[in-house]
Motif scaffolding. Structure first.
Motif, PDB file in Angstrom:
ATOM      1  N   THR A   1      37.855  46.617  31.036  1.00  0.00           N
ATOM      2  CA  THR A   1      39.316  46.803  30.468  1.00  0.00           C
ATOM      3  C   THR A   1      40.324  46.557  31.776  1.00  0.00           C
ATOM      4  O   THR A   1      41.471  46.885  31.746  1.00  0.00           O
ATOM      5  CB  THR A   1      39.577  48.159  29.911  1.00  0.00           C
ATOM      6  N   CYS A   2      39.587  45.806  32.915  1.00  0.00           N
ATOM      7  CA  CYS A   2      40.669  45.844  34.046  1.00  0.00           C
ATOM      8  C   CYS A   2      41.509  44.573  33.869  1.00  0.00           C
ATOM      9  O   CYS A   2      41.180  43.679  33.470  1.00  0.00           O
ATOM     10  CB  CYS A   2      39.812  45.690  35.212  1.00  0.00           C
ATOM     11  N   ARG A   3      43.011  44.893  34.133  1.00  0.00           N
ATOM     12  CA  ARG A   3      43.749  43.768  33.913  1.00  0.00           C
ATOM     13  C   ARG A   3      43.868  43.022  35.177  1.00  0.00           C
ATOM     14  O   ARG A   3      44.245  41.479  35.132  1.00  0.00           O
ATOM     15  CB  ARG A   3      44.999  44.335  33.629  1.00  0.00           C
TER      16      ARG A   3
ATOM     17  N   SER B   1      40.421  40.717  34.460  1.00  0.00           N
ATOM     18  CA  SER B   1      39.910  40.170  33.075  1.00  0.00           C
ATOM     19  C   SER B   1      38.586  40.767  33.001  1.00  0.00           C
ATOM     20  O   SER B   1      37.996  39.893  31.969  1.00  0.00           O
ATOM     21  CB  SER B   1      40.346  39.003  33.061  1.00  0.00           C
TER      22      SER B   1
END
Length: 72
Positions: A42-44, A47
């Protein structure tokens, strides 16, 4: 005093050149926002890949694109 300034300038130049060389050799580094043990899906910032471009590489890409768009 002037020798200290010269030595400080040379050290700064050496560190800068080493970082530039590292960015050219390995432009991708590990993501600092993900947990250290693995990939966070879920790391923005990355990605979920666990790798993101170094800041020096991002600046190089920006300057290259700016020059390319300006000379067209």
């Amino acid at each position: 005093m002037s020798t200290a300034i010269v030595l400080l300038g040379l050290c700064l130049l050496a560190v800068t050149l080493c970082y530039l060389a590292r960015c050219l050799v390995a432009p991708w580094g590990t993501c600092t926002r993900c947990r250290p043990g693995g990939k966070n899906r879920t790391c923005r910032a990355c990605s979920g890949t666990g790798m993101r471009p170094r800041i020096g590489w991002q600046l190089y890409t920006y300057a290259r694109r700016l020059h390319r768009d300006g000379t067209r």
